[in-house]
Design a protein around this motif. Structure first.
Motif, PDB file in Angstrom:
ATOM      1  N   SER A 246      31.864  38.148  18.000  1.00  0.00           N
ATOM      2  CA  SER A 246      31.177  37.749  19.236  1.00  0.00           C
ATOM      3  C   SER A 246      32.134  37.604  20.417  1.00  0.00           C
ATOM      4  O   SER A 246      31.753  37.917  21.558  1.00  0.00           O
ATOM      5  CB  SER A 246      30.380  36.459  19.025  1.00  0.00           C
ATOM      6  N   ASP A 247      33.370  37.175  20.186  1.00  0.00           N
ATOM      7  CA  ASP A 247      34.330  37.067  21.294  1.00  0.00           C
ATOM      8  C   ASP A 247      34.543  38.410  21.993  1.00  0.00           C
ATOM      9  O   ASP A 247      34.768  38.458  23.195  1.00  0.00           O
ATOM     10  CB  ASP A 247      35.692  36.576  20.800  1.00  0.00           C
ATOM     11  N   PHE A 248      34.482  39.495  21.223  1.00  0.00           N
ATOM     12  CA  PHE A 248      34.726  40.828  21.774  1.00  0.00           C
ATOM     13  C   PHE A 248      33.599  41.291  22.697  1.00  0.00           C
ATOM     14  O   PHE A 248      33.762  42.269  23.429  1.00  0.00           O
ATOM     15  CB  PHE A 248      34.923  41.854  20.656  1.00  0.00           C
ATOM     16  N   VAL A 249      32.460  40.596  22.655  1.00  0.00           N
ATOM     17  CA  VAL A 249      31.321  40.916  23.520  1.00  0.00           C
ATOM     18  C   VAL A 249      31.165  39.841  24.597  1.00  0.00           C
ATOM     19  O   VAL A 249      31.062  40.153  25.785  1.00  0.00           O
ATOM     20  CB  VAL A 249      30.018  41.034  22.695  1.00  0.00           C
ATOM     21  N   VAL A 250      31.176  38.590  24.172  1.00  0.00           N
ATOM     22  CA  VAL A 250      30.900  37.483  25.086  1.00  0.00           C
ATOM     23  C   VAL A 250      31.971  37.369  26.171  1.00  0.00           C
ATOM     24  O   VAL A 250      31.641  37.250  27.363  1.00  0.00           O
ATOM     25  CB  VAL A 250      30.786  36.152  24.299  1.00  0.00           C
ATOM     26  N   TYR A 251      33.235  37.405  25.786  1.00  0.00           N
ATOM     27  CA  TYR A 251      34.297  37.202  26.779  1.00  0.00           C
ATOM     28  C   TYR A 251      34.365  38.300  27.836  1.00  0.00           C
ATOM     29  O   TYR A 251      34.483  37.977  29.026  1.00  0.00           O
ATOM     30  CB  TYR A 251      35.652  36.969  26.103  1.00  0.00           C
ATOM     31  N   PRO A 252      34.292  39.591  27.486  1.00  0.00           N
ATOM     32  CA  PRO A 252      34.305  40.592  28.570  1.00  0.00           C
ATOM     33  C   PRO A 252      33.146  40.409  29.554  1.00  0.00           C
ATOM     34  O   PRO A 252      33.342  40.554  30.771  1.00  0.00           O
ATOM     35  CB  PRO A 252      34.197  41.930  27.824  1.00  0.00           C
ATOM     36  N   LEU A 253      31.970  40.086  29.038  1.00  0.00           N
ATOM     37  CA  LEU A 253      30.825  39.870  29.932  1.00  0.00           C
ATOM     38  C   LEU A 253      31.042  38.654  30.828  1.00  0.00           C
ATOM     39  O   LEU A 253      30.812  38.712  32.043  1.00  0.00           O
ATOM     40  CB  LEU A 253      29.541  39.703  29.116  1.00  0.00           C
ATOM     41  N   LEU A 254      31.502  37.565  30.241  1.00  0.00           N
ATOM     42  CA  LEU A 254      31.715  36.337  31.007  1.00  0.00           C
ATOM     43  C   LEU A 254      32.854  36.509  32.019  1.00  0.00           C
ATOM     44  O   LEU A 254      32.731  36.087  33.180  1.00  0.00           O
ATOM     45  CB  LEU A 254      32.017  35.180  30.055  1.00  0.00           C
ATOM     46  N   ILE A 255      33.941  37.136  31.611  1.00  0.00           N
ATOM     47  CA  ILE A 255      35.066  37.372  32.527  1.00  0.00           C
ATOM     48  C   ILE A 255      34.615  38.239  33.698  1.00  0.00           C
ATOM     49  O   ILE A 255      34.940  37.955  34.857  1.00  0.00           O
ATOM     50  CB  ILE A 255      36.252  38.018  31.787  1.00  0.00           C
ATOM     51  N   THR A 256      33.867  39.288  33.415  1.00  0.00           N
ATOM     52  CA  THR A 256      33.385  40.182  34.474  1.00  0.00           C
ATOM     53  C   THR A 256      32.512  39.423  35.467  1.00  0.00           C
ATOM     54  O   THR A 256      32.703  39.540  36.690  1.00  0.00           O
ATOM     55  CB  THR A 256      32.612  41.372  33.862  1.00  0.00           C
ATOM     56  N   ALA A 257      31.582  38.635  34.970  1.00  0.00           N
ATOM     57  CA  ALA A 257      30.685  37.879  35.857  1.00  0.00           C
ATOM     58  C   ALA A 257      31.461  36.831  36.656  1.00  0.00           C
ATOM     59  O   ALA A 257      31.257  36.698  37.879  1.00  0.00           O
ATOM     60  CB  ALA A 257      29.583  37.220  35.038  1.00  0.00           C
ATOM     61  N   LEU A 258      32.351  36.110  35.997  1.00  0.00           N
ATOM     62  CA  LEU A 258      33.112  35.060  36.670  1.00  0.00           C
ATOM     63  C   LEU A 258      34.066  35.650  37.703  1.00  0.00           C
ATOM     64  O   LEU A 258      34.167  35.152  38.832  1.00  0.00           O
ATOM     65  CB  LEU A 258      33.876  34.237  35.630  1.00  0.00           C
ATOM     66  N   ALA A 259      34.765  36.721  37.326  1.00  0.00           N
ATOM     67  CA  ALA A 259      35.713  37.359  38.251  1.00  0.00           C
ATOM     68  C   ALA A 259      34.982  37.964  39.449  1.00  0.00           C
ATOM     69  O   ALA A 259      35.426  37.809  40.599  1.00  0.00           O
ATOM     70  CB  ALA A 259      36.531  38.419  37.521  1.00  0.00           C
ATOM     71  N   ALA A 260      33.877  38.642  39.203  1.00  0.00           N
ATOM     72  CA  ALA A 260      33.120  39.243  40.308  1.00  0.00           C
ATOM     73  C   ALA A 260      32.636  38.158  41.267  1.00  0.00           C
ATOM     74  O   ALA A 260      32.768  38.298  42.493  1.00  0.00           O
ATOM     75  CB  ALA A 260      31.945  40.057  39.766  1.00  0.00           C
ATOM     76  N   SER A 261      32.107  37.074  40.719  1.00  0.00           N
ATOM     77  CA  SER A 261      31.638  35.968  41.565  1.00  0.00           C
ATOM     78  C   SER A 261      32.789  35.335  42.339  1.00  0.00           C
ATOM     79  O   SER A 261      32.655  35.026  43.527  1.00  0.00           O
ATOM     80  CB  SER A 261      30.954  34.894  40.708  1.00  0.00           C
ATOM     81  N   GLY A 262      33.902  35.147  41.664  1.00  0.00           N
ATOM     82  CA  GLY A 262      35.062  34.551  42.319  1.00  0.00           C
ATOM     83  C   GLY A 262      35.632  35.425  43.415  1.00  0.00           C
ATOM     84  O   GLY A 262      36.033  34.937  44.480  1.00  0.00           O
ATOM     85  N   LEU A 263      35.669  36.737  43.162  1.00  0.00           N
ATOM     86  CA  LEU A 263      36.180  37.662  44.177  1.00  0.00           C
ATOM     87  C   LEU A 263      35.248  37.741  45.383  1.00  0.00           C
ATOM     88  O   LEU A 263      35.701  37.837  46.529  1.00  0.00           O
ATOM     89  CB  LEU A 263      36.412  39.043  43.565  1.00  0.00           C
ATOM     90  N   VAL A 264      33.952  37.682  45.148  1.00  0.00           N
ATOM     91  CA  VAL A 264      32.995  37.654  46.264  1.00  0.00           C
ATOM     92  C   VAL A 264      33.208  36.372  47.070  1.00  0.00           C
ATOM     93  O   VAL A 264      33.249  36.397  48.305  1.00  0.00           O
ATOM     94  CB  VAL A 264      31.534  37.760  45.750  1.00  0.00           C
ATOM     95  N   GLU A 265      33.369  35.268  46.365  1.00  0.00           N
ATOM     96  CA  GLU A 265      33.611  33.983  47.035  1.00  0.00           C
ATOM     97  C   GLU A 265      34.904  34.016  47.840  1.00  0.00           C
ATOM     98  O   GLU A 265      34.989  33.480  48.940  1.00  0.00           O
ATOM     99  CB  GLU A 265      33.671  32.872  45.976  1.00  0.00           C
ATOM    100  N   ALA A 266      35.943  34.677  47.295  1.00  0.00           N
ATOM    101  CA  ALA A 266      37.240  34.751  47.970  1.00  0.00           C
ATOM    102  C   ALA A 266      37.173  35.605  49.225  1.00  0.00           C
ATOM    103  O   ALA A 266      37.917  35.364  50.185  1.00  0.00           O
ATOM    104  CB  ALA A 266      38.293  35.316  47.008  1.00  0.00           C
ATOM    105  N   GLY A 267      36.315  36.607  49.228  1.00  0.00           N
ATOM    106  CA  GLY A 267      36.226  37.506  50.377  1.00  0.00           C
ATOM    107  C   GLY A 267      37.456  38.391  50.481  1.00  0.00           C
ATOM    108  O   GLY A 267      38.420  38.241  49.727  1.00  0.00           O
ATOM    109  N   LEU A 268      37.436  39.307  51.421  1.00  0.00           N
ATOM    110  CA  LEU A 268      38.545  40.257  51.572  1.00  0.00           C
ATOM    111  C   LEU A 268      39.874  39.564  51.841  1.00  0.00           C
ATOM    112  O   LEU A 268      40.913  39.992  51.351  1.00  0.00           O
ATOM    113  CB  LEU A 268      38.239  41.260  52.677  1.00  0.00           C
ATOM    114  N   SER A 269      39.846  38.503  52.589  1.00  0.00           N
ATOM    115  CA  SER A 269      41.094  37.821  52.937  1.00  0.00           C
ATOM    116  C   SER A 269      41.697  37.067  51.752  1.00  0.00           C
ATOM    117  O   SER A 269      42.896  36.808  51.736  1.00  0.00           O
ATOM    118  CB  SER A 269      40.865  36.852  54.098  1.00  0.00           C
TER     119      SER A 269
END
Length: 183
Positions: free
Chosen positions: A10-33
Motif C-alpha cells: 500500500s505504501d507504493f500506491v498511497v505515498y505517491p498519490l499523497l505526495i503528488t497532491a500535497l506537493a501540487a497544493s503546496g506549489l500552488v500556495e507558494a506561487g511563482l515567486s
C-alpha cells in the motif's frame, strides 16, 4: 510487523498519490515567486530523512524491546512481508504536518512534509529492492545491497543506513568488507 500483501504494497500506491497532491497544493500556495524556496525546503527535508532513517534503524529498531523483536524477525526472514503499516507511518507524518501548518502556514508544512514523505518512500522502495531484486553488480543499488547484507548477516550493530552510508561513516558504525572478514 507482519503485513498482508495489500498492507505491504500500500505504501507504493498511497505515498505517491499523497505526495503528488500535497506537493501540487503546496506549489500552488507558494506561487511563482515561492517555487524555488519550496523546492529547496522540500529537498532539505529529503536529506534530513536520511538521518531520521538512520536514527530510527539504529536506536528504535535495534534498541526498543518490542520493536527490536519485530525487527529481528525481519533479519531472520528477510523476504517476508514485514514493515510499518501505512496507517502508522501516515500518522507519524501527520504529527509533523499538522503542528507545522498550525504554527506557520500550509506552504511550509507541505514542503517539509513532502520532503519527509519522499524520503520515506525512497527508503521503502530501496529496502524492498534490496531484499527482493538482484541488481547489476555495479552502481548505487548494488553497493547499498552489499552494505545492507553486511548489516543483516555479519554485523547487526553497524551499517544502519539503508538509502545511504553517510551517517554510518559520520557516526562510526560503518561495516566494511574488511571488518566483515575479520569478524
Amino acid at each position: 510487523m507482519p503485513l498482508s500483501p495489500i498492507g505491504y504494497y500500500s505504501d507504493f500506491v498511497v505515498y505517491p498519490l499523497l505526495i503528488t497532491a500535497l506537493a501540487a497544493s503546496g506549489l500552488v500556495e507558494a506561487g511563482l515567486s515561492g517555487v524555488g524556496w519550496w523546492i529547496a525546503t522540500c529537498g532539505s527535508f529529503i536529506g534530513l530523512w536520511t538521518l531520521i532513517e538512520y536514527l530510527l534503524h539504529r536506536v528504535v529498531f535495534h534498541r526498543f524491546p518490542l520493536i527490536r523483536d519485530l525487527h529481528h524477525d525481519h533479519h531472520v526472514n528477510e523476504t517476508a512481508s514485514r514493515g510499518t503499516p501505512s496507517w502508522l507511518s501516515l500518522s507519524a507524518h501527520g504529527l509533523v504536518f499538522l503542528p507545522i501548518w498550525l504554527l506557520t502556514n500550509f506552504e511550509i508544512a507541505s514542503a517539509v512534509s513532502s520532503g519527509l514523505m519522499i524520503g520515506y518512500l525512497w527508503y521503502v522502495c530501496i529496502h524492498h529492492i534490496l531484499h527482493h531484486w538482484h541488481p547489476p553488480h555495479a552502481g548505487y543499488v548494488y553497493r547499498l545491497k552489499q552494505r545492507h547484507a553486511l548489516h543483516h548477516h555479519i554485523d547487526g550493530d553497524g551499517s544502519f543506513g539503508v538509502t545511504t552510508g553517510l551517517w554510518d561513516r559520520m557516526f562510526g558504525t560503518a561495516t566494511t568488507k574488511q571488518t566483515a572478514r575479520r569478524s
